[in-house]
Design an enzyme around this catalytic site. Sequence first.
Site, PDB file in Angstrom:
ATOM      1  N   VAL A   1     -19.944  48.926  34.288  1.00 59.12           N
ATOM      2  CA  VAL A   1     -20.794  47.994  35.033  1.00 59.12           C
ATOM      3  C   VAL A   1     -22.128  48.639  35.400  1.00 59.12           C
ATOM      4  O   VAL A   1     -22.219  49.865  35.517  1.00 59.12           O
ATOM      5  CB  VAL A   1     -20.091  47.494  36.323  1.00 59.12           C
TER       6      VAL A   1
ATOM      7  N   LYS B   1     -12.361  51.640  40.022  1.00 58.08           N
ATOM      8  CA  LYS B   1     -11.718  51.221  38.778  1.00 58.08           C
ATOM      9  C   LYS B   1     -10.228  51.549  38.845  1.00 58.08           C
ATOM     10  O   LYS B   1      -9.828  52.469  39.558  1.00 58.08           O
ATOM     11  CB  LYS B   1     -12.368  51.934  37.588  1.00 58.08           C
TER      12      LYS B   1
ATOM     13  N   ASP C   1     -21.194  54.941  44.863  1.00 54.61           N
ATOM     14  CA  ASP C   1     -21.241  53.611  44.257  1.00 54.61           C
ATOM     15  C   ASP C   1     -19.901  53.219  43.654  1.00 54.61           C
ATOM     16  O   ASP C   1     -19.424  52.107  43.842  1.00 54.61           O
ATOM     17  CB  ASP C   1     -22.369  53.529  43.204  1.00 54.61           C
TER      18      ASP C   1
ATOM     19  N   ASP D   1     -14.367  56.367  39.343  1.00 54.01           N
ATOM     20  CA  ASP D   1     -13.733  56.128  38.042  1.00 54.01           C
ATOM     21  C   ASP D   1     -12.615  57.161  37.867  1.00 54.01           C
ATOM     22  O   ASP D   1     -11.461  56.891  38.172  1.00 54.01           O
ATOM     23  CB  ASP D   1     -14.806  56.236  36.956  1.00 54.01           C
TER      24      ASP D   1
HETATM   25  P1  IMP Z   1     -15.979  59.766  38.443  1.00 52.48           P
HETATM   26  O1  IMP Z   1     -16.403  61.173  38.772  1.00 52.48           O
HETATM   27  O2  IMP Z   1     -15.346  59.662  37.083  1.00 52.48           O
HETATM   28  O3  IMP Z   1     -15.140  59.118  39.527  1.00 52.48           O
HETATM   29  O4  IMP Z   1     -17.293  58.928  38.260  1.00 52.48           O
HETATM   30  C1  IMP Z   1     -18.060  58.584  39.320  1.00 52.48           C
HETATM   31  C2  IMP Z   1     -19.524  58.457  38.952  1.00 52.48           C
HETATM   32  O5  IMP Z   1     -19.714  58.037  37.604  1.00 52.48           O
HETATM   33  C3  IMP Z   1     -20.124  57.388  39.828  1.00 52.48           C
HETATM   34  O6  IMP Z   1     -20.704  57.942  40.980  1.00 52.48           O
HETATM   35  C4  IMP Z   1     -21.143  56.741  38.914  1.00 52.48           C
HETATM   36  O7  IMP Z   1     -22.385  57.375  39.063  1.00 52.48           O
HETATM   37  C5  IMP Z   1     -20.626  56.977  37.523  1.00 52.48           C
HETATM   38  N1  IMP Z   1     -19.912  55.773  36.981  1.00 52.48           N
HETATM   39  C6  IMP Z   1     -18.580  55.579  36.886  1.00 52.48           C
HETATM   40  N2  IMP Z   1     -18.280  54.373  36.350  1.00 52.48           N
HETATM   41  C7  IMP Z   1     -19.471  53.779  36.114  1.00 52.48           C
HETATM   42  C8  IMP Z   1     -19.831  52.488  35.576  1.00 52.48           C
HETATM   43  O8  IMP Z   1     -19.013  51.606  35.208  1.00 52.48           O
HETATM   44  N3  IMP Z   1     -21.172  52.252  35.486  1.00 52.48           N
HETATM   45  C9  IMP Z   1     -22.120  53.152  35.876  1.00 52.48           C
HETATM   46  N4  IMP Z   1     -21.821  54.350  36.388  1.00 52.48           N
HETATM   47  C10 IMP Z   1     -20.505  54.671  36.501  1.00 52.48           C
HETATM   48 MG    MG Z   2     -22.893  58.378  41.000  1.00 49.22          MG
END
Ligand code: IMP
Ligand code: MG
Length: 185
Positions: free
Chosen positions: A154, A132, A101, A104
């Site tokens: 979001v 992001k 989805d 981040d």
């Molecule tokens: P990362 O491992 O930091 O890249 O985060 C990725 C995961 O965190 C995504 O698959 C989402 O499930 C969750 N996530 C990151 N940003 C958001 C947000 O703004 N809203 C809701 N879930 C988020």
């Molecule tokens: Mg996720």
Amino acid sequence: MQRDIEKILIPHAKIAQRVHELAEMITRDHGGAAAEVTIIPILTGAMIFAADLIRHLPMRMQIGLLAVSSYPGRSVRSQGSMVLSEQVGNLRGRHVVLIDDIVDSGGTLRLVREMINEAQPATLKTCVLLRKPTEGAKETGIDYLGFEIPDEFVVGYGLDYNDHYRNLPDIVTLKPHVLQGLANA
Ligand code: IMP
Ligand code: MG
């Protein structure tokens, strides 16, 4: 739910149009309708995106499931990713498309990609709806990207806050008081 929404960042019609475009790119890159792929949505967030996307893909496919948690409960910053369950089948020699989805920090995608590569697929591509503007996200090579969004939390279209709001059709931000006091970041 409606009264918790601050603003609509991406309306559902715009999402639908972009999902269609992403599906066309994936189809073209994999050799059209005669191809065979394995689609792996990262649960739970990518569930709705994947469900819409695969209905625009004309090729034969298997679907693998992978549940990863990175934002447990009421956190709005990544707490480090963890694979919760895995049901991806035999990926050796398969053309795999990983679906998520949002990226981040990029931690989730890096972890999952490493895990899938160990299973020796023929190819591994990543398709992510939102990105992001963080350093980690930019370094995470994404093959198919839906939208770049500002660094805001979001929800909707599969994305949650404390397991809620996934069923909103648009991608939206929440009013500060909804996040305030609850977030541990
Ligand atoms: P990362 O491992 O930091 O890249 O985060 C990725 C995961 O965190 C995504 O698959 C989402 O499930 C969750 N996530 C990151 N940003 C958001 C947000 O703004 N809203 C809701 N879930 C988020
Ligand atoms: Mg996720």
